[in-house]
Write a protein that holds these residues in place. Structure first.
Motif, mmCIF file in Angstrom:
data_model
loop_
_atom_site.group_PDB
_atom_site.id
_atom_site.type_symbol
_atom_site.label_atom_id
_atom_site.label_comp_id
_atom_site.label_asym_id
_atom_site.label_seq_id
_atom_site.Cartn_x
_atom_site.Cartn_y
_atom_site.Cartn_z
ATOM 1 N N ASN A 1 -27.911 157.523 -11.468
ATOM 2 C CA ASN A 1 -27.976 158.961 -11.700
ATOM 3 C C ASN A 1 -26.580 159.555 -11.862
ATOM 4 O O ASN A 1 -25.596 159.044 -11.292
ATOM 5 C CB ASN A 1 -28.709 159.645 -10.536
ATOM 6 C CG ASN A 1 -30.210 159.528 -10.682
ATOM 7 O OD1 ASN A 1 -30.854 160.372 -11.288
ATOM 8 N ND2 ASN A 1 -30.772 158.446 -10.141
ATOM 9 N N PRO A 2 -26.461 160.633 -12.660
ATOM 10 C CA PRO A 2 -25.134 161.214 -12.958
ATOM 11 C C PRO A 2 -24.379 161.612 -11.706
ATOM 12 O O PRO A 2 -24.959 162.147 -10.756
ATOM 13 C CB PRO A 2 -25.474 162.437 -13.818
ATOM 14 C CG PRO A 2 -26.805 162.112 -14.425
ATOM 15 C CD PRO A 2 -27.542 161.335 -13.377
ATOM 16 N N ILE A 3 -23.080 161.358 -11.737
ATOM 17 C CA ILE A 3 -22.211 161.788 -10.646
ATOM 18 C C ILE A 3 -22.069 163.305 -10.673
ATOM 19 O O ILE A 3 -22.092 163.977 -9.642
ATOM 20 C CB ILE A 3 -20.832 161.105 -10.764
ATOM 21 C CG1 ILE A 3 -20.986 159.590 -10.664
ATOM 22 C CG2 ILE A 3 -19.879 161.602 -9.685
ATOM 23 C CD1 ILE A 3 -19.721 158.812 -10.973
ATOM 24 N N THR A 4 -21.904 163.860 -11.878
ATOM 25 C CA THR A 4 -21.900 165.309 -12.080
ATOM 26 C C THR A 4 -22.790 165.622 -13.276
ATOM 27 O O THR A 4 -22.842 164.851 -14.239
ATOM 28 C CB THR A 4 -20.486 165.861 -12.349
ATOM 29 O OG1 THR A 4 -19.952 165.233 -13.521
ATOM 30 C CG2 THR A 4 -19.567 165.589 -11.172
ATOM 31 N N GLU A 5 -23.475 166.716 -13.203
ATOM 32 C CA GLU A 5 -24.389 167.107 -14.284
ATOM 33 C C GLU A 5 -23.709 167.983 -15.327
ATOM 34 O O GLU A 5 -24.098 167.986 -16.499
ATOM 35 C CB GLU A 5 -25.598 167.865 -13.702
ATOM 36 C CG GLU A 5 -26.480 167.037 -12.789
ATOM 37 C CD GLU A 5 -27.423 166.127 -13.557
ATOM 38 O OE1 GLU A 5 -27.361 166.116 -14.809
ATOM 39 O OE2 GLU A 5 -28.205 165.417 -12.915
ATOM 40 N N SER A 6 -22.719 168.755 -14.897
ATOM 41 C CA SER A 6 -22.078 169.713 -15.810
ATOM 42 C C SER A 6 -20.631 169.942 -15.388
ATOM 43 O O SER A 6 -20.145 169.330 -14.437
ATOM 44 C CB SER A 6 -22.852 171.037 -15.810
ATOM 45 O OG SER A 6 -22.873 171.580 -14.496
ATOM 46 N N GLY A 7 -19.972 170.847 -16.103
ATOM 47 C CA GLY A 7 -18.585 171.163 -15.787
ATOM 48 C C GLY A 7 -17.611 170.451 -16.701
ATOM 49 O O GLY A 7 -18.007 169.754 -17.643
ATOM 50 N N GLU A 8 -16.337 170.624 -16.418
ATOM 51 C CA GLU A 8 -15.274 170.009 -17.213
ATOM 52 C C GLU A 8 -15.082 168.540 -16.820
ATOM 53 O O GLU A 8 -15.376 168.156 -15.685
ATOM 54 C CB GLU A 8 -13.952 170.756 -16.994
ATOM 55 C CG GLU A 8 -13.949 172.191 -17.495
ATOM 56 C CD GLU A 8 -14.106 172.279 -19.004
ATOM 57 O OE1 GLU A 8 -13.471 171.458 -19.703
ATOM 58 O OE2 GLU A 8 -14.852 173.138 -19.476
ATOM 59 N N PRO A 9 -14.595 167.729 -17.764
ATOM 60 C CA PRO A 9 -14.258 166.338 -17.414
ATOM 61 C C PRO A 9 -13.216 166.320 -16.295
ATOM 62 O O PRO A 9 -12.335 167.175 -16.236
ATOM 63 C CB PRO A 9 -13.689 165.769 -18.717
ATOM 64 C CG PRO A 9 -14.287 166.617 -19.790
ATOM 65 C CD PRO A 9 -14.401 167.990 -19.209
ATOM 66 N N TYR B 1 -8.058 157.940 -16.939
ATOM 67 C CA TYR B 1 -9.439 158.081 -17.376
ATOM 68 C C TYR B 1 -9.910 159.524 -17.217
ATOM 69 O O TYR B 1 -9.216 160.368 -16.655
ATOM 70 C CB TYR B 1 -10.357 157.177 -16.542
ATOM 71 C CG TYR B 1 -10.103 155.698 -16.666
ATOM 72 C CD1 TYR B 1 -10.817 154.927 -17.568
ATOM 73 C CD2 TYR B 1 -9.153 155.064 -15.866
ATOM 74 C CE1 TYR B 1 -10.603 153.557 -17.681
ATOM 75 C CE2 TYR B 1 -8.918 153.693 -15.968
ATOM 76 C CZ TYR B 1 -9.656 152.947 -16.878
ATOM 77 O OH TYR B 1 -9.440 151.604 -16.982
ATOM 78 N N GLU B 2 -11.125 159.756 -17.704
ATOM 79 C CA GLU B 2 -11.818 161.021 -17.479
ATOM 80 C C GLU B 2 -13.262 160.730 -17.116
ATOM 81 O O GLU B 2 -13.895 159.877 -17.738
ATOM 82 C CB GLU B 2 -11.810 161.898 -18.741
ATOM 83 C CG GLU B 2 -10.529 162.653 -18.982
ATOM 84 C CD GLU B 2 -10.643 163.572 -20.188
ATOM 85 O OE1 GLU B 2 -9.809 164.487 -20.304
ATOM 86 O OE2 GLU B 2 -11.571 163.387 -21.012
ATOM 87 N N LEU B 3 -13.760 161.418 -16.084
ATOM 88 C CA LEU B 3 -15.188 161.366 -15.775
ATOM 89 C C LEU B 3 -15.854 162.514 -16.507
ATOM 90 O O LEU B 3 -15.593 163.683 -16.227
ATOM 91 C CB LEU B 3 -15.438 161.492 -14.278
ATOM 92 C CG LEU B 3 -16.924 161.559 -13.919
ATOM 93 C CD1 LEU B 3 -17.545 160.166 -13.948
ATOM 94 C CD2 LEU B 3 -17.151 162.227 -12.568
ATOM 95 N N LYS B 4 -16.714 162.183 -17.457
ATOM 96 C CA LYS B 4 -17.414 163.215 -18.205
ATOM 97 C C LYS B 4 -18.752 163.524 -17.547
ATOM 98 O O LYS B 4 -19.372 162.630 -16.947
ATOM 99 C CB LYS B 4 -17.632 162.761 -19.650
ATOM 100 C CG LYS B 4 -16.324 162.586 -20.408
ATOM 101 C CD LYS B 4 -16.572 162.137 -21.847
ATOM 102 C CE LYS B 4 -15.242 161.973 -22.578
ATOM 103 N NZ LYS B 4 -15.423 161.507 -23.972
ATOM 104 N N PRO B 5 -19.219 164.783 -17.619
ATOM 105 C CA PRO B 5 -20.520 165.138 -17.043
ATOM 106 C C PRO B 5 -21.626 164.223 -17.581
ATOM 107 O O PRO B 5 -21.639 163.890 -18.765
ATOM 108 C CB PRO B 5 -20.736 166.581 -17.505
ATOM 109 C CG PRO B 5 -19.355 167.110 -17.710
ATOM 110 C CD PRO B 5 -18.558 165.946 -18.237
ATOM 111 N N GLY B 6 -22.521 163.812 -16.701
ATOM 112 C CA GLY B 6 -23.614 162.945 -17.117
ATOM 113 C C GLY B 6 -23.342 161.478 -16.905
ATOM 114 O O GLY B 6 -24.230 160.633 -17.081
ATOM 115 N N THR B 7 -22.101 161.123 -16.515
ATOM 116 C CA THR B 7 -21.741 159.728 -16.296
ATOM 117 C C THR B 7 -22.284 159.250 -14.948
ATOM 118 O O THR B 7 -22.102 159.911 -13.921
ATOM 119 C CB THR B 7 -20.213 159.540 -16.311
ATOM 120 O OG1 THR B 7 -19.698 159.978 -17.562
ATOM 121 C CG2 THR B 7 -19.841 158.078 -16.109
#
Length: 328
Positions: free
Chosen positions: A28-36, A84-90
């Motif tokens: 499941n996503p770590i974050t659902e929304s927001g900035e990378p 790196y960047e964590l993108k929403p939904g990852t």
């Protein structure tokens, strides 16, 4: 005895529940929304330290669970250092794969068609996310790290948008742009008309740079190249202002005077026959195509109409009329 069985049963149930929860968390996503969220894994970091670095950067992931996931998936020793960047939904599992594949956070740098190499260097130097490894090098020193064939860098870098990871050496951008220019130039050279008055691909590159600076009208580039090719064949002076401007260097103040046209420099095509010694800018794909596939025309002259287009003439009297009509 019953108590022991109950405890064993309870332990099994808890283990199964924990495993299910762990699998659910990993998928499941770590974050659902927001900035990378940017983060960096430093060189030499094991999976435990990498997990802590990721969490400290603001990624809402529990280091222990993340380390466990890396070990369970047999990726603990495969994580690559970098930015790196964590993108929403990852998901955590996707993040592990991102670290294993080295999918670094990328930035872009656009080199504009018609820029001089000096402008390109300034644009690269302004990017703080690049390691400025060439900042103290002269143009010639920089070129020596890129090519053994060419000494002057002007014109030898393809204008395009380049992607790079944070902290990439700026030398890598130069090497990539140079390699792409040679690829494009050689491809166009292979398709050229054998009757063109160029001895080498480099001469064609010089012509392409002149065409690039002479007009912003893409539809006219082949015609302008045709005029200059006709002049070369007749041993006429090219008489093109952009070469004069380039030869003036920093002394150019926005306009050309008669004195400038009469002052001889290696780039003054009003005082010297033939092509200048080097390109005068970074030509794009269409200017390369025009230089190596010029229009079939008898025109020897052109003058700006003042609206971005040009009036072409085959003889001097007609050209003078056009100059009177559009320039005077």
């Amino acid at each position: 005895m019953r108590l022991i069985k109950k405890l064993i049963y309870l332990a099994i149930v808890c283990a199964i529940a924990g495993m299910v929860a762990f699998i659910f968390w990993a998928k499941n996503p770590i974050t659902e929304s927001g900035e990378p969220i940017p983060f960096t894994v430093t060189p030499g970091s094991g999976v435990g330290l990498a997990s802590q670095q990721i969490a400290r950067a603001g990624v809402p992931v529990q280091p222990f669970l993340f380390s466990m996931l890396a070990r369970v998936t047999q990726n603990a020793g495969k994580i690559k250092a970098g930015s790196y960047e964590l993108k929403p939904g990852t998901t955590p599992r996707q993040l592990i794969n991102q670290l294993v594949r080295g999918e670094f956070a990328q930035e872009s740098l656009t080199i504009i068609e018609g820029w001089t190499f000096k402008q390109m260097r300034a644009a690269i130097a302004a990017r703080k996310s690049l390691n400025q490894d060439t900042a103290q090098l002269s143009d010639q020193e920089l070129m020596s790290k890129i090519s053994t064939e060419y000494k002057s860098p002007e014109g030898l870098f393809f204008p395009d948008t380049y992607l790079f990871a944070k902290n990439t050496s700026d030398l890598q951008i130069y090497k990539q742009a140079h390699a792409l220019m040679l690829t494009r130039l050689n491809a166009a050279w292979e398709k050229r008309d054998a009757s063109l008055p160029y001895k080498t691909p480099y001469e064609a590159l010089i012509m392409a740079s002149i065409v690039e600076k002479e007009t912003g009208q893409k539809s006219e580039r082949a015609m302008i190249a045709g005029v200059f090719v006709n002049r070369l064949r007749l041993n006429m002076m090219l008489q093109t202002d952009p070469t004069v401007i380039y030869g003036m260097g920093d002394s150019y103040a926005g306009n050309i005077r008669k004195k400038d046209l009469e002052t001889d420099t290696p780039y003054n095509t009003y005082t010297r026959v033939g092509l200048p010694p080097t390109p005068i800018a970074l030509p794009g794909a269409q200017s390369l195509a025009a230089a190596l596939g010029p229009a079939k025309t008898e025109a020897l002259y052109f003058v700006s109409r003042g609206d971005g287009s040009s009036q072409f003439s085959t003889n001097l009297p007609d050209h003078n009329k056009a100059v009177n009509q559009y320039q005077r």
